[in-house]
Design a protein around this motif. Sequence first.
Motif, mmCIF file in Angstrom:
data_model
loop_
_atom_site.group_PDB
_atom_site.id
_atom_site.type_symbol
_atom_site.label_atom_id
_atom_site.label_comp_id
_atom_site.label_asym_id
_atom_site.label_seq_id
_atom_site.Cartn_x
_atom_site.Cartn_y
_atom_site.Cartn_z
ATOM 1 N N GLY A 6 0.811 -1.204 0.000
ATOM 2 C CA GLY A 6 0.000 0.000 0.000
ATOM 3 C C GLY A 6 0.845 1.254 0.000
ATOM 4 O O GLY A 6 0.494 2.243 0.641
ATOM 5 N N HIS A 8 3.365 3.780 -2.662
ATOM 6 C CA HIS A 8 3.907 4.042 -3.986
ATOM 7 C C HIS A 8 5.011 5.090 -3.935
ATOM 8 O O HIS A 8 5.731 5.270 -4.895
ATOM 9 C CB HIS A 8 2.802 4.463 -4.969
ATOM 10 C CG HIS A 8 2.171 5.771 -4.629
ATOM 11 N ND1 HIS A 8 1.180 5.882 -3.690
ATOM 12 C CD2 HIS A 8 2.399 7.011 -5.090
ATOM 13 C CE1 HIS A 8 0.826 7.151 -3.595
ATOM 14 N NE2 HIS A 8 1.558 7.856 -4.430
ATOM 15 N N GLU A 14 1.222 6.503 4.060
ATOM 16 C CA GLU A 14 -0.180 6.877 4.008
ATOM 17 C C GLU A 14 -0.997 5.976 4.934
ATOM 18 O O GLU A 14 -0.504 4.961 5.404
ATOM 19 C CB GLU A 14 -0.662 6.793 2.567
ATOM 20 C CG GLU A 14 0.169 7.720 1.664
ATOM 21 C CD GLU A 14 -0.291 7.761 0.240
ATOM 22 O OE1 GLU A 14 -1.265 8.486 -0.012
ATOM 23 O OE2 GLU A 14 0.324 7.088 -0.595
ATOM 24 N N PHE A 16 -3.207 3.840 4.472
ATOM 25 C CA PHE A 16 -3.440 2.473 4.013
ATOM 26 C C PHE A 16 -2.155 1.657 3.886
ATOM 27 O O PHE A 16 -2.185 0.497 3.507
ATOM 28 C CB PHE A 16 -4.212 2.463 2.682
ATOM 29 C CG PHE A 16 -3.662 3.419 1.653
ATOM 30 C CD1 PHE A 16 -2.596 3.048 0.854
ATOM 31 C CD2 PHE A 16 -4.215 4.671 1.502
ATOM 32 C CE1 PHE A 16 -2.093 3.917 -0.090
ATOM 33 C CE2 PHE A 16 -3.726 5.551 0.557
ATOM 34 C CZ PHE A 16 -2.654 5.179 -0.246
ATOM 35 N N THR A 54 -7.843 -3.951 0.795
ATOM 36 C CA THR A 54 -8.665 -2.739 0.793
ATOM 37 C C THR A 54 -8.826 -2.279 -0.651
ATOM 38 O O THR A 54 -8.347 -2.938 -1.575
ATOM 39 C CB THR A 54 -7.983 -1.615 1.606
ATOM 40 O OG1 THR A 54 -6.810 -1.182 0.902
ATOM 41 C CG2 THR A 54 -7.614 -2.072 3.010
ATOM 42 N N ASP A 55 -9.439 -1.113 -0.828
ATOM 43 C CA ASP A 55 -9.549 -0.573 -2.183
ATOM 44 C C ASP A 55 -8.206 -0.062 -2.693
ATOM 45 O O ASP A 55 -8.036 0.177 -3.879
ATOM 46 C CB ASP A 55 -10.605 0.539 -2.248
ATOM 47 C CG ASP A 55 -10.251 1.738 -1.386
ATOM 48 O OD1 ASP A 55 -9.601 1.566 -0.342
ATOM 49 O OD2 ASP A 55 -10.641 2.859 -1.760
ATOM 50 N N LYS A 56 -7.214 0.065 -1.803
ATOM 51 C CA LYS A 56 -5.867 0.505 -2.181
ATOM 52 C C LYS A 56 -4.851 -0.641 -2.179
ATOM 53 O O LYS A 56 -3.781 -0.524 -2.764
ATOM 54 C CB LYS A 56 -5.373 1.582 -1.213
ATOM 55 C CG LYS A 56 -6.270 2.760 -1.076
ATOM 56 C CD LYS A 56 -6.088 3.704 -2.214
ATOM 57 C CE LYS A 56 -6.860 4.982 -1.917
ATOM 58 N NZ LYS A 56 -7.147 5.737 -3.087
#
Length: 83
Positions: A6, A8, A14, A16, A54-56
């Motif tokens: 999670g 980049h 972050e 997430f 998760t969505d990330k």
Amino acid sequence: MTVTVGIHDLKVKESFTQVIPVAKAFLHPDYHGGFGGITNDIAVLKLEQKIKMTDKVFPIKLPTHPVKADTPVVVTGWGRTSK
């Protein structure tokens, strides 16, 4: 050793981002690193806990059909791409 998912941008943590300790590393039996070059530099890592999806954070989607040898693809990762 830890695995970070999670993320980049390594300079920005972050909400997430997950940092998970590695319980055990299974190295390729013919791994050789150091002077003279690196060969068979791959391993499977067993994590101490599951990755929270998760969505990330989610697995990549693999092709559902055979891919022809001349199909353009995108590859990402870290490390050298040549000697």
